[in-house]
Scaffold this active site. Structure first.
Site, PDB file in Angstrom:
ATOM      1  N   GLY A 197       0.968   0.712   6.584  1.00  0.00           N
ATOM      2  CA  GLY A 197      -0.110   0.367   5.663  1.00  0.00           C
ATOM      3  C   GLY A 197       0.452  -0.326   4.431  1.00  0.00           C
ATOM      4  N   ASP A 198      -0.200  -0.118   3.297  1.00  0.00           N
ATOM      5  CA  ASP A 198       0.214  -0.810   2.083  1.00  0.00           C
ATOM      6  C   ASP A 198       1.321  -0.094   1.327  1.00  0.00           C
ATOM      7  OD1 ASP A 198      -1.761   1.211   1.555  1.00  0.00           O
ATOM      8  OD2 ASP A 198      -1.915   0.455  -0.490  1.00  0.00           O
ATOM      9  N   ARG A 233       2.549   1.159  13.205  1.00  0.00           N
ATOM     10  CA  ARG A 233       1.657   0.687  12.141  1.00  0.00           C
ATOM     11  C   ARG A 233       2.174   1.051  10.758  1.00  0.00           C
ATOM     12  NH1 ARG A 233      -1.389   3.468   7.854  1.00  0.00           N
ATOM     13  NH2 ARG A 233      -3.064   2.058   7.248  1.00  0.00           N
ATOM     14  N   THR A 260      -1.692   9.931   0.791  1.00  0.00           N
ATOM     15  CA  THR A 260      -0.587   9.168   0.229  1.00  0.00           C
ATOM     16  C   THR A 260      -0.234   9.881  -1.068  1.00  0.00           C
ATOM     17  OG1 THR A 260      -1.663   7.167   1.027  1.00  0.00           O
ATOM     18  CG2 THR A 260       0.125   6.858  -0.528  1.00  0.00           C
ATOM     19  N   GLY A 276      -5.348   4.448  -0.121  1.00  0.00           N
ATOM     20  CA  GLY A 276      -6.621   4.041   0.467  1.00  0.00           C
ATOM     21  C   GLY A 276      -6.412   3.476   1.848  1.00  0.00           C
ATOM     22  N   GLY A 302      -5.158   1.270   4.044  1.00  0.00           N
ATOM     23  CA  GLY A 302      -4.033   0.380   3.798  1.00  0.00           C
ATOM     24  C   GLY A 302      -4.225  -1.060   4.223  1.00  0.00           C
TER      25      GLY A 302
END
Lengths: 309, 309
Positions: free
Chosen positions: A207-208, A205, A177, A229, A231
């Site tokens: 993630g964060d 999908r 990231t 990290g 996510g």
């Protein structure tokens, strides 16, 4: 006074697997990205512009899992996520699951500036990008042997893998990231995050990284945060806003809040990764609970620092 | 002890525009949805199952903007968002921008239970649904004259509109969303939210409903929350997790935290809407800063209540 920090992902970056040349390439790329933002801040520019400039530089670099260097999905495509937020009016923009966009952070910025929305997804977000004059890149813009070989390595395994280095055993986790946080001379904070997600990811999908409050948050009253990290854990723990709340409601310093979330709460929760954090008092924190995190930082009073481990 | 609350959206629901028949239909639908969850909780069942059952009932009812009753997008499709979270292990599942799924809350639950992910988007999420044995409905499953006429009413206007009643002037805002929060006899909390989003929405816009921390949050240590309102503001304010943090870090009661966020912070921020909140001590709060919010609640010690204004 101004300050600036960036990250290029966290994970188990075993030191012995870095050649001197490879390590030097990462340090150089981090330095170049930091300078893209620093040149804006030192001339009195806005933190939001510095954050975007840093992340665009990282997205353009093939070493990092974002933009051009994004990992392959299970279907051999690239699905990109990004978000950006400014701390004065709490304005934000985010994009999830777009393909063909060279700089997703620029698209997130455009959503923030030019729409009444915060989060646009998939093909709809691409239609918005076209209306805004973005160019849609061909898939080969995002092609590299490195990323393709990473996909081939994991494609026959059942679970998606979180990024980076093809030399590492697939059970070692890497969280590719990129992100930036900045405080400008006007006292305004900003934060942004961009990613290609997980190698071999399926089912759309996310993630964060595109989630305001989880992967990205900025508020002049507290802090600016960009996470990297695993996510799913970062979403469930609402990591970025948690740090802001520990400062605002529990009276913690930036350092205390970062340590509490990254090295206590997330460790107990099983959430591997790290984040970069900054406040309006010139504090910079770069905590991670993984073996390493690509990172760089500077203020008007300091030199530029770059680090991996 | 157990308790349960649901909502069917908030907004400017002008009382004089409700006929007695229409008002009775909403009360009956809310009561039916609440009873679907109550029948689980009173027999010692899990809060997460009660939340799913309530929301499935609301999704199946054409009166509410979720599932079957979802509003039309600009492209005359239906893009559905949902999320669910349980408060013991902080597990969560969410889906954004799916089409053809009769019960998006069931798909969010399946993502939580049967994948290692939290958030799946668009066509990828539909592929996951197919693998999980979900049926993909034809567009006419979601067709109603009411929703189609709403789209026709606003399609020539420049901005997307937030839901509901076709009788109202288009400048009146309605926030069509459904949600449920529950505390079961085991002391476990759960929350869920589902929506069709905004009438005439474009560009793959998602609001706060699929965002853990913004539209939905559950944590046995604090509370369970489901929001309904102008989603962009709810994302930027990280509303659901903000209430949890005010309880955990600032020592507020559920009632104090709900009032602070909905009737102080969100009002100053320009964020119209409401939310339903519950804790493990049997407290239920249903604050809204709009004219009305479709809602219903009960505990093992109380009757069932339904209300609109």
């Amino acid at each position: 006074m101004y300050s600036l920090a960036i990250h290029g992902g966290a994970g188990t970056l075993a030191r012995h697997q870095f050649t001197p040349e490879k390590e030097a390439a990462y340090h150089a790329a981090l330095k170049e990205a930091l300078e893209a933002g620093d040149s804006i801040l030192k001339n009195g520019g806005q933190s939001i512009d510095a954050v975007e400039a840093c992340i665009r530089s990282l997205e353009d670099c093939i070493l990092f899992n974002a933009g051009r260097g994004a990992v392959f999905t299970h279907d051999k495509t690239h699905e990109l996520d990004a978000s950006i937020m400014e701390g004065k009016f709490l304005k934000a923009g985010a994009v999830a699951g777009v393909t063909g966009i060279a700089n997703p952070i620029k698209l997130a910025r455009s959503i923030m500036d030019n729409s009444e929305h915060v989060l646009l997804c998939g093909r709809g977000a691409e239609a918005f990008a076209l209306e805004q004059g973005f160019r849609i890149e061909n898939p080969d813009y995002f092609y590299s042997d490195l990323r393709y070989n990473q996909l081939m390595q994991v494609i026959n395994e059942s679970s998606a893998h979180l990024d980076h280095s093809v030399q590492l055993p697939p059970d070692e986790k890497k969280f590719g990231t990129v992100g930036a946080v900045a405080c400008d001379v006007h006292g305004n904070l900003a934060a942004g995050t961009s990613t290609g997600g997980m190698t071999n990811k399926r089912w759309g999908r996310a993630g964060d990284s595109p989630i305001i409050g989880a992967g990205t948050y900025a508020n002049n009253a507290t802090c600016a945060i960009s996470c990297t990290g695993h996510g799913e854990f970062f979403i469930r723990a609402v990591v970025a806003y948690d740090i802001s709340c520990l400062i605002e409601y529990a009276g913690m310093t930036l350092e205390q809040a970062c340590q509490k979330v990254v090295n206590d709460k997330l460790v107990k929760f099983g959430g591997e990764g790290g984040l970069i954090a900054i406040d309006t008092q010139g504090n910079i924190c770069l905590p991670f609970n993984s073996e390493g995190m690509y990172r760089a930082w500077k203020s008007n009073e300091s030199d530029t620092f770059t680090a991996i481990f």
